[in-house]
Structures are given as structure tokens and as C-alpha cells.
Design an enzyme around this catalytic site. Sequence first.
Site, PDB file in Angstrom:
ATOM      1  N   GLY A 159       1.108   6.759  23.050  1.00 35.82           N
ATOM      2  CA  GLY A 159       1.156   6.063  24.338  1.00 35.82           C
ATOM      3  C   GLY A 159       1.177   7.089  25.469  1.00 35.82           C
ATOM      4  N   ARG A 160       1.842   6.727  26.566  1.00 31.64           N
ATOM      5  CA  ARG A 160       1.891   7.622  27.731  1.00 31.64           C
ATOM      6  C   ARG A 160       2.523   8.962  27.367  1.00 31.64           C
ATOM      7  NH1 ARG A 160       3.424   2.192  30.207  1.00 31.64           N
ATOM      8  NH2 ARG A 160       5.140   2.476  28.760  1.00 31.64           N
ATOM      9  N   ILE A 161       3.670   8.900  26.679  1.00 32.04           N
ATOM     10  CA  ILE A 161       4.372  10.153  26.357  1.00 32.04           C
ATOM     11  C   ILE A 161       3.679  10.862  25.192  1.00 32.04           C
ATOM     12  CG2 ILE A 161       6.567  11.192  25.684  1.00 32.04           C
ATOM     13  CD1 ILE A 161       7.954   8.703  26.953  1.00 32.04           C
ATOM     14  N   SER A 180      -0.904   4.941  15.329  1.00 34.29           N
ATOM     15  CA  SER A 180      -0.356   3.805  16.080  1.00 34.29           C
ATOM     16  C   SER A 180      -1.021   2.579  15.481  1.00 34.29           C
ATOM     17  CB  SER A 180      -0.651   3.951  17.578  1.00 34.29           C
ATOM     18  OG  SER A 180      -2.020   4.225  17.777  1.00 34.29           O
ATOM     19  N   ARG A 181      -0.708   1.395  15.970  1.00 30.86           N
ATOM     20  CA  ARG A 181      -1.324   0.206  15.350  1.00 30.86           C
ATOM     21  C   ARG A 181      -2.809   0.135  15.685  1.00 30.86           C
ATOM     22  NH1 ARG A 181       2.870  -3.843  17.796  1.00 30.86           N
ATOM     23  NH2 ARG A 181       2.382  -2.397  19.476  1.00 30.86           N
ATOM     24  N   ARG A 238      13.387   6.239  19.729  1.00 35.07           N
ATOM     25  CA  ARG A 238      14.638   5.505  19.614  1.00 35.07           C
ATOM     26  C   ARG A 238      15.221   5.769  18.240  1.00 35.07           C
ATOM     27  NH1 ARG A 238      14.869   5.276  24.228  1.00 35.07           N
ATOM     28  NH2 ARG A 238      14.834   3.493  25.624  1.00 35.07           N
ATOM     29  N   ASP A 262      16.768  13.623  19.396  1.00 38.04           N
ATOM     30  CA  ASP A 262      17.348  13.334  20.709  1.00 38.04           C
ATOM     31  C   ASP A 262      18.015  11.958  20.721  1.00 38.04           C
ATOM     32  OD1 ASP A 262      17.785  13.829  23.543  1.00 38.04           O
ATOM     33  OD2 ASP A 262      16.203  12.366  23.950  1.00 38.04           O
ATOM     34  N   GLU A 267      24.207   5.380  18.985  1.00 38.04           N
ATOM     35  CA  GLU A 267      24.640   6.347  20.017  1.00 38.04           C
ATOM     36  C   GLU A 267      25.930   5.869  20.682  1.00 38.04           C
ATOM     37  OE1 GLU A 267      21.283   6.913  22.625  1.00 38.04           O
ATOM     38  OE2 GLU A 267      20.014   7.565  20.978  1.00 38.04           O
ATOM     39  N   HIS A 285      20.557  12.414  23.719  1.00 38.66           N
ATOM     40  CA  HIS A 285      19.616  11.523  24.420  1.00 38.66           C
ATOM     41  C   HIS A 285      19.358  12.027  25.849  1.00 38.66           C
ATOM     42  CE1 HIS A 285      18.097   7.094  24.592  1.00 38.66           C
ATOM     43  NE2 HIS A 285      17.382   7.857  25.396  1.00 38.66           N
TER      44      HIS A 285
HETATM   45  P1  NAP Z   1       3.959   3.434  25.507  1.00 40.13           P
HETATM   46  O1  NAP Z   1       2.970   4.059  26.413  1.00 40.13           O
HETATM   47  O2  NAP Z   1       4.137   1.966  25.514  1.00 40.13           O
HETATM   48  O3  NAP Z   1       3.622   3.929  24.018  1.00 40.13           O
HETATM   49  C1  NAP Z   1       4.203   3.355  22.904  1.00 40.13           C
HETATM   50  C2  NAP Z   1       3.352   3.706  21.708  1.00 40.13           C
HETATM   51  O4  NAP Z   1       3.966   3.164  20.529  1.00 40.13           O
HETATM   52  C3  NAP Z   1       1.937   3.150  21.747  1.00 40.13           C
HETATM   53  O5  NAP Z   1       1.053   4.171  21.362  1.00 40.13           O
HETATM   54  C4  NAP Z   1       1.927   2.053  20.694  1.00 40.13           C
HETATM   55  O6  NAP Z   1       0.616   1.916  20.163  1.00 40.13           O
HETATM   56  C5  NAP Z   1       2.939   2.624  19.698  1.00 40.13           C
HETATM   57  N1  NAP Z   1       3.519   1.613  18.829  1.00 40.13           N
HETATM   58  C6  NAP Z   1       4.163   0.485  19.173  1.00 40.13           C
HETATM   59  N2  NAP Z   1       4.521  -0.203  18.074  1.00 40.13           N
HETATM   60  C7  NAP Z   1       4.088   0.532  17.018  1.00 40.13           C
HETATM   61  C8  NAP Z   1       4.161   0.351  15.622  1.00 40.13           C
HETATM   62  N3  NAP Z   1       4.742  -0.720  15.073  1.00 40.13           N
HETATM   63  N4  NAP Z   1       3.638   1.308  14.824  1.00 40.13           N
HETATM   64  C9  NAP Z   1       3.054   2.404  15.344  1.00 40.13           C
HETATM   65  N5  NAP Z   1       2.957   2.629  16.667  1.00 40.13           N
HETATM   66  C10 NAP Z   1       3.478   1.702  17.490  1.00 40.13           C
HETATM   67  O7  NAP Z   1       5.414   4.016  25.774  1.00 40.13           O
HETATM   68  P2  NAP Z   1       5.839   5.464  26.328  1.00 40.13           P
HETATM   69  O8  NAP Z   1       5.969   5.403  27.794  1.00 40.13           O
HETATM   70  O9  NAP Z   1       4.994   6.495  25.701  1.00 40.13           O
HETATM   71  O10 NAP Z   1       7.330   5.532  25.720  1.00 40.13           O
HETATM   72  C11 NAP Z   1       7.527   5.432  24.336  1.00 40.13           C
HETATM   73  C12 NAP Z   1       8.991   5.249  24.013  1.00 40.13           C
HETATM   74  O11 NAP Z   1       9.678   6.495  24.172  1.00 40.13           O
HETATM   75  C13 NAP Z   1       9.773   4.304  24.914  1.00 40.13           C
HETATM   76  O12 NAP Z   1       9.563   2.956  24.546  1.00 40.13           O
HETATM   77  C14 NAP Z   1      11.201   4.744  24.684  1.00 40.13           C
HETATM   78  O13 NAP Z   1      11.776   4.016  23.611  1.00 40.13           O
HETATM   79  C15 NAP Z   1      11.076   6.214  24.282  1.00 40.13           C
HETATM   80  N6  NAP Z   1      11.645   7.101  25.299  1.00 40.13           N
HETATM   81  C16 NAP Z   1      12.697   7.888  24.956  1.00 40.13           C
HETATM   82  C17 NAP Z   1      13.239   8.732  25.899  1.00 40.13           C
HETATM   83  C18 NAP Z   1      14.389   9.614  25.565  1.00 40.13           C
HETATM   84  O14 NAP Z   1      15.188   9.907  26.443  1.00 40.13           O
HETATM   85  N7  NAP Z   1      14.486  10.108  24.330  1.00 40.13           N
HETATM   86  C19 NAP Z   1      12.747   8.774  27.198  1.00 40.13           C
HETATM   87  C20 NAP Z   1      11.670   7.969  27.510  1.00 40.13           C
HETATM   88  C21 NAP Z   1      11.121   7.128  26.534  1.00 40.13           C
HETATM   89  P3  NAP Z   1       0.095   0.547  19.501  1.00 40.13           P
HETATM   90  O15 NAP Z   1       0.482  -0.558  20.423  1.00 40.13           O
HETATM   91  O16 NAP Z   1      -1.378   0.752  19.345  1.00 40.13           O
HETATM   92  O17 NAP Z   1       0.770   0.470  18.177  1.00 40.13           O
HETATM   93  C1  8YV Z   2      17.016   7.483  29.476  1.00 38.70           C
HETATM   94  C2  8YV Z   2      15.150   6.441  28.007  1.00 38.70           C
HETATM   95  O1  8YV Z   2      17.893   8.118  28.621  1.00 38.70           O
HETATM   96  O2  8YV Z   2      13.517   5.842  29.553  1.00 38.70           O
HETATM   97  C3  8YV Z   2      14.019   5.617  28.461  1.00 38.70           C
HETATM   98  O3  8YV Z   2      13.614   4.714  27.701  1.00 38.70           O
HETATM   99  O4  8YV Z   2      15.628   6.283  26.914  1.00 38.70           O
HETATM  100  C4  8YV Z   2      15.675   7.542  28.872  1.00 38.70           C
HETATM  101  O5  8YV Z   2      14.809   7.893  29.868  1.00 38.70           O
HETATM  102  C5  8YV Z   2      17.564   6.234  29.963  1.00 38.70           C
HETATM  103  O6  8YV Z   2      16.743   5.536  30.810  1.00 38.70           O
HETATM  104  C6  8YV Z   2      18.885   6.468  30.674  1.00 38.70           C
HETATM  105  O7  8YV Z   2      19.580   5.304  30.606  1.00 38.70           O
END
Ligand code: NAP
Ligand code: 8YV
Length: 319
Positions: A159-161, A180-181, A238, A262, A267, A285
Site C-alpha cells: 500500500g502507501r507505506i 497482497s490480495r 499491527r 514495532d 500492547e 510502537h
Molecule cells: P494501505 O495503503 O491501505 O495498504 C494496506 C495494504 O495491505 C494494501 O496493499 C492491501 O492490499 C494490503 N492488504 C490488506 N488486506 C490484506 C490481506 N488480507 N492480505 C494481504 N494484503 C492485504 O495502508 P498504509 O497506509 O500503507 O498502512 C498500512 C498499515 O500500517 C496501517 O493500516 C496500520 O495498521 C499500519 N501502520 C503502523 C504504524 C506504526 O506505528 N507501526 C504506523 C502507520 C501505519 P490489498 O487490498 O490488495 O490486499
Molecule cells: C501511531 C499508527 O502509533 O497510524 C497508525 O496507524 O499505528 C501510528 O501512527 C498512532 O496513530 C498513535 O496513536
Amino acid sequence: MKDIERPPILQIGDLLPILETWLRERYTLVRLDGRPDPEVFLADEGARFVGVVTSAMYGVTAGQIAAMPNLKAISSFGVGIDRIAMDEARSRGIAVGYTPNILNDCVADIAFALMLDVARATPEADRYVRSGEWARRGPNSFHLARKVSGARLGIAGLGRIGRTIARRALGFEMEVRYHSRHPVADVPWGYEPSLIELARWADFLVAITAGGEGTRHLIDADVLGALGPRGFLVNVSRGSVVDEQALVRALVDRKIAGAGLDVFENEPHVPGELLALDNVVLLPHIASATEETRLAMARRTLDNLERFLGEGRMISQAV
Ligand code: NAP
Ligand code: 8YV
């Protein structure tokens, strides 16, 4: 000042202090947590609130939404919406705002920090110096590590990240494939429809899918088995995406080489077994936690709410 001039907004969970200040300057901000009985409070006062501000960590439950019959908007600090009762919001026509893209760089940076740290054993090497072991054992006494540049990087979730991580990998001359799917159009990286095959191929498997039920334990014992004793797992998505018990077993039994984490299933609690291992790097995190990114996320959280209340549409609206 009356509610009509300063719309009542419910705050769920802790927020960045500057965001709270901005909200207080504009709205009647009421905190839910810290109340003796939040459920009773919402049953009595829920009808007042037109907006909720929360974060990806806390979200909003279906019960909380149901207790606010006049709720129109939820603005969340973060991109993950797995803790927001989206079905309830959708069925009530409640707008949900979030902070996509703003944090791509910082999360991708931490994915690389974790890859480098776990493969090159930098936290362990740091402890080696601080404990006096280096001075005692002499030069060249620390164990050899693994090379990151040129290695194979498998990304679960492009996705975006995920795409930002893949672009960073170019600088490390890594080979990149993803799962991804759905395959993503117009990207130079190979699509792998089977996560197990991606894990088998990869030296580093980075999880960066969305959270929630659809991805629960996507990375299980079979995927970890396929990653194998020379493979590293990095999770910046997550905790729920990885079967944590299976991961602990794989790490303890050296079925995988190591993990950089992370996020965790429960948590801020981290399985005790992980604390004793040298082949894991554990972060609280913090992937988006830089001053620059958190400030921009706070701004977008405020702007989403303000735009919705003023113009009926948020800047970044998930539904
Ligand atoms: P995004 O652009 O919506 O990307 C999500 C990706 O997950 C898409 O490529 C999607 O592709 C894939 N996906 C969804 N369901 C799936 C499945 N069942 N099997 C395989 N792939 C699957 O989201 P993003 O902005 O990149 O962010 C992704 C996630 O990072 C967030 O939702 C959040 O949980 C996490 N995050 C964590 C932190 C942190 O602090 N650690 C910070 C920011 C975000 P398909 O739909 O084609 O499957
Ligand atoms: C932050 C996140 O830790 O954006 C998310 O999905 O998990 C992280 O950026 C969170 O938003 C802080 O509460």
C-alpha cells in the site's frame, strides 16, 4: 460560550498535547477516559457530541458510537482504522477521518532501522560495548552479522507505506517482491500471490498490511517456517497480523533468524520470552513517532474535523 458556538467534541484516549490545545481553542472538548464510569457518562451525555477525536491506538467502539445519536464525524490521529467500528460508522453515515501518507516516510524509515538493527545486531553490539565485554575480549571479538544490502526483500502489503519501503530498498540494491490480495499496477516489483512462497524466497519479510480481522494471523507458523532459519521478520503493521505465539516459538527454536518488531498483539505487553532473546529488536510502537510527522498528523486530525464541520467533507476521509 454555548455549545452551538463551540461544538462539543468527545476525546477518546491520549492525544498529542498540541492537538488537545488546538481542539480546546475551537471546541468544547470533553475527555472520556478518566471518568469513573465512561459507559454511564456516555449513556447520560452521549447525545451532546457531534464529533469524536481519537487515535489509531484507541479507536471508537460500536457501543460508543451507538451511545452518540447525533455523532457526525470521527477524526482519528493515525492511518490504521482497525480500532474504529467502521460498519457502525458507515451504516450511520458518520464521516471517518484519518492521516494517510503523512507518515509513510517515518514508518518506512523504521522498517529499515529494524532490518538493519536485527541483521547487523546493532542493539546487541551496543550492549557489548557498554557492558565492557569488548574491552575484556578485545578487537574483532563480536560475532559476525548478516548483510542487508543486496538481500531479498519480501513486502506483505504494497500500500502507501509498502511502496515507500520498496523505494527505499532501491538504495540498498535489494531485490523486491510483494504480496497482497491484488497485484498493484505500474510498479516495478514482482507480485507473489502466495505469502508462503514470498516468505520462502525472502531474506527479509516486512509486514505492512492493514490490521483488523481480514489480516489476523496472516503471518502464522507456516509462513515463518517458509521464511526459514536464515530469514528475518519485520513487523511495522499491527501486532494482530502476526501469530505472536508462533513467532515466539520460531524465535526461541531458531526456526527464523530474527525479528524486528514495532507492534505487538497486546500492547504495551510484550511476551516475556522475547525480552531474553538477542535475535529480536523490540520497539514501543514508534514508527510514526518523530516531531515532524506527529505534528503533521495532529494538524491533519484537526483540519479533517474543521473541514467536515465547516464544509461537510474531510481532507482525508476513509468513509
Ligand atoms: P494501505 O495503503 O491501505 O495498504 C494496506 C495494504 O495491505 C494494501 O496493499 C492491501 O492490499 C494490503 N492488504 C490488506 N488486506 C490484506 C490481506 N488480507 N492480505 C494481504 N494484503 C492485504 O495502508 P498504509 O497506509 O500503507 O498502512 C498500512 C498499515 O500500517 C496501517 O493500516 C496500520 O495498521 C499500519 N501502520 C503502523 C504504524 C506504526 O506505528 N507501526 C504506523 C502507520 C501505519 P490489498 O487490498 O490488495 O490486499
Ligand atoms: C501511531 C499508527 O502509533 O497510524 C497508525 O496507524 O499505528 C501510528 O501512527 C498512532 O496513530 C498513535 O496513536
